[in-house]
Scaffold this active site. Sequence first.
Site, PDB file in Angstrom:
ATOM      1  N   THR A   1       0.858  -0.778   0.017  1.00  0.00           N
ATOM      2  CA  THR A   1       0.477  -0.011  -0.218  1.00  0.00           C
ATOM      3  C   THR A   1       1.044   1.513  -0.050  1.00  0.00           C
ATOM      4  O   THR A   1       1.725   1.203   0.422  1.00  0.00           O
ATOM      5  CB  THR A   1      -1.115   0.026   1.562  1.00  0.00           C
TER       6      THR A   1
ATOM      7  N   GLU B   1      -6.538  -3.085  -0.880  1.00  0.00           N
ATOM      8  CA  GLU B   1      -6.942  -3.721  -0.072  1.00  0.00           C
ATOM      9  C   GLU B   1      -8.065  -4.364  -0.592  1.00  0.00           C
ATOM     10  O   GLU B   1      -8.457  -5.267  -0.168  1.00  0.00           O
ATOM     11  CB  GLU B   1      -6.658  -3.827   1.438  1.00  0.00           C
TER      12      GLU B   1
ATOM     13  N   LYS C   1     -12.319  19.296  12.005  1.00  0.00           N
ATOM     14  CA  LYS C   1     -13.356  18.781  12.671  1.00  0.00           C
ATOM     15  C   LYS C   1     -13.229  20.166  13.458  1.00  0.00           C
ATOM     16  O   LYS C   1     -12.175  21.214  14.083  1.00  0.00           O
ATOM     17  CB  LYS C   1     -12.819  18.212  13.411  1.00  0.00           C
TER      18      LYS C   1
ATOM     19  N   TRP D   1     -18.290  17.750  11.182  1.00  0.00           N
ATOM     20  CA  TRP D   1     -17.348  17.070  10.633  1.00  0.00           C
ATOM     21  C   TRP D   1     -16.960  18.298   9.402  1.00  0.00           C
ATOM     22  O   TRP D   1     -18.280  18.237   8.776  1.00  0.00           O
ATOM     23  CB  TRP D   1     -17.384  16.096   9.710  1.00  0.00           C
TER      24      TRP D   1
HETATM   25  P1  AMP Z   1      -4.863   2.826  -3.001  1.00  0.00           P
HETATM   26  O1  AMP Z   1      -4.937   1.578  -2.301  1.00  0.00           O
HETATM   27  O2  AMP Z   1      -3.345   3.548  -3.718  1.00  0.00           O
HETATM   28  O3  AMP Z   1      -5.595   2.204  -4.205  1.00  0.00           O
HETATM   29  O4  AMP Z   1      -5.485   4.028  -2.464  1.00  0.00           O
HETATM   30  C1  AMP Z   1      -7.140   3.931  -2.343  1.00  0.00           C
HETATM   31  C2  AMP Z   1      -7.617   4.816  -1.316  1.00  0.00           C
HETATM   32  O5  AMP Z   1      -7.685   6.444  -2.406  1.00  0.00           O
HETATM   33  C3  AMP Z   1      -8.487   5.008  -0.959  1.00  0.00           C
HETATM   34  O6  AMP Z   1      -8.027   4.429   0.734  1.00  0.00           O
HETATM   35  C4  AMP Z   1      -8.840   6.569  -0.471  1.00  0.00           C
HETATM   36  O7  AMP Z   1      -8.938   6.572   0.698  1.00  0.00           O
HETATM   37  C5  AMP Z   1      -8.140   6.791  -1.648  1.00  0.00           C
HETATM   38  N1  AMP Z   1      -8.949   7.333  -3.373  1.00  0.00           N
HETATM   39  C6  AMP Z   1      -9.716   6.339  -4.493  1.00  0.00           C
HETATM   40  N2  AMP Z   1      -9.861   6.717  -5.277  1.00  0.00           N
HETATM   41  C7  AMP Z   1     -11.179   7.180  -4.644  1.00  0.00           C
HETATM   42  C8  AMP Z   1     -11.712   8.501  -5.327  1.00  0.00           C
HETATM   43  N3  AMP Z   1     -12.736   8.134  -6.002  1.00  0.00           N
HETATM   44  N4  AMP Z   1     -12.323   9.839  -4.331  1.00  0.00           N
HETATM   45  C9  AMP Z   1     -11.414  10.089  -3.023  1.00  0.00           C
HETATM   46  N5  AMP Z   1     -10.214   8.942  -2.775  1.00  0.00           N
HETATM   47  C10 AMP Z   1     -10.401   7.771  -3.305  1.00  0.00           C
END
Ligand code: AMP
Length: 547
Positions: A186, A331, A444, A449
């Site tokens: 990640t 994940e 916050k 929020w």
């Molecule tokens: P990754 O594991 O690098 O794909 O990151 C996942 C995280 O990216 C998610 O838990 C979100 O916080 C963020 N994310 C992915 N797609 C979006 C989206 N369309 N809008 C907002 N946040 C996103």
Amino acid sequence: MLRGIMMDQQLLVSSLIVHAARAHGDTEIVSRTVEGGMHRYTYADAELRSRRLAQALAKLGVGEGERVGTLAWNGYRHFEIYYAVSGSGAVVHTVNPRLFPEQIAWIINHADDQYVFFDLTFAALVEGLAAHCKGVKGWVAMTDRAHMPSIKVPNLLCYEELIEPHKGDYAWPELDEWSAAGLCYTSGTTGNPKGVLYSHRSTVLHAYNASLPDSLNCSAATTILPVVPMFHVNAWGIPYLAPMNGAKLVFPGAGLDGKSLHELFEGEKVTTTAGVPTVWLGLLNYLRDNKLKLSTLKTAIVGGSACPPSMIADFEKEHGVDCVHAWGMTEMSPLGTLARIKGKHLASTHDERFALRCKTGRIIYGVDMKIVDGEGRELPHDGKAFGDLLVRGYCVTAGYFRGEGGNVLEKDEHGRNWFRTGDVATIDPDGYMQITDRSKDVIKSGGEWISSIDLENIAVSHPAVAEAAVIGIAHPKWDERPLLIVVKKPDATLTREELLKFYEGKIAKWWMPDDVAFVDQLPHTATGKLLKTKLRTDFKGHKLPTA
Ligand code: AMP
């Protein structure tokens, strides 16, 4: 139990490429190469070369379950590695080359990669890494003899020489579908990276889910170009779902700028693409500046971070492209939701449909989600209540590689496991989810929020704004108040007052940012997300005029 009488056939990654070779053998895979020029061949060629590479891996002694790393762009050799490594029972571990070298070395060592395959772009990086990755038995340059880099690393191998002696007389093994096929770390911004270990089963099932009409809508008539890198959650599954459906695949290599992408989209008649918002921003600006159009593209999937509504509108207005907002995470393999409309919305007005398409989307089959409050109580799907977003499904991780991060699952009252995403969201009565923040980014204010993403989306819809980030700044009365940090478009003029006036009528009064800071650029993570931890450090001492 009365057992069903169907054939016992495991869901295996190799079955995807075998199917493509048999049913779509002459369908093309086109790659922009790192050496220069284009490479073209077919699924039949790719499957044969994957078998030859599988034989080479066996000769190198790579055993079942062992990890093989890659540091590579989207291209045909990377695609062959995906199939040769997983198909033979080993685990393909895609490493993000945009991380810091220390992080890359840490990840390679943690994964215990036996061999690392790399594109020529990363030769110097590999030379620096080798001394810190003693467990790696060999470094394979993904090229031919003529282009071998002159670097000093122990056991430097040449990809084409490696497969050269092998004929491909190799039968893909019948593995257990629960065996590991891929490993991705990640892109967390705090703590050590954590590895998500996909199985053959989850990878094949995700390829089905991600192909569906309300997902990527992939078919044998599709030409698909993954801009999202194969080192970012397996290019969102495209290297698996394209062969499953017999779609023509176009790999952009290192050329992710507007000009290179436009050439490839037009030259190869691409119909479907996927990537993060920053790439599309670059492409849309390039097309506008050069008065160019996208003539074949129908669908652009945008995710990885929030897709600004202005991007959805621009794609549609300027190019007639359906820009589909999607969400997921490493994940989750990664797809979770896509913002496609339902039949009942066909009768709605354009503006009503647009509002739905700007949301983060509906779940696809195989994923369930819920939002909960601080005590873990489920919140209503009314489109208003904000809560922590939890997910479950057969493509959702049940933990991290080597037990990193401990137990990540939470049980509900029925004993079912859920994974806490770290995102905060609302869900409306039609099931459309809207991410409002990462839980650690939410602002916050006075016990309520404020969504930083909503405020950022408004800022980037201003014609003078190139990019924006909103963070919470400590406030003596309200706990935290929003600070808007903005990069202006080149040559644009914009004052703090003009920008704040632009918010009037678009948000509740108490959401109004307390201050605006103009900067030359914003920090990003290796996967293109805003790096808010850095912004919080940079603006730690910022004095709000309201404080
Ligand atoms: P990754 O594991 O690098 O794909 O990151 C996942 C995280 O990216 C998610 O838990 C979100 O916080 C963020 N994310 C992915 N797609 C979006 C989206 N369309 N809008 C907002 N946040 C996103």
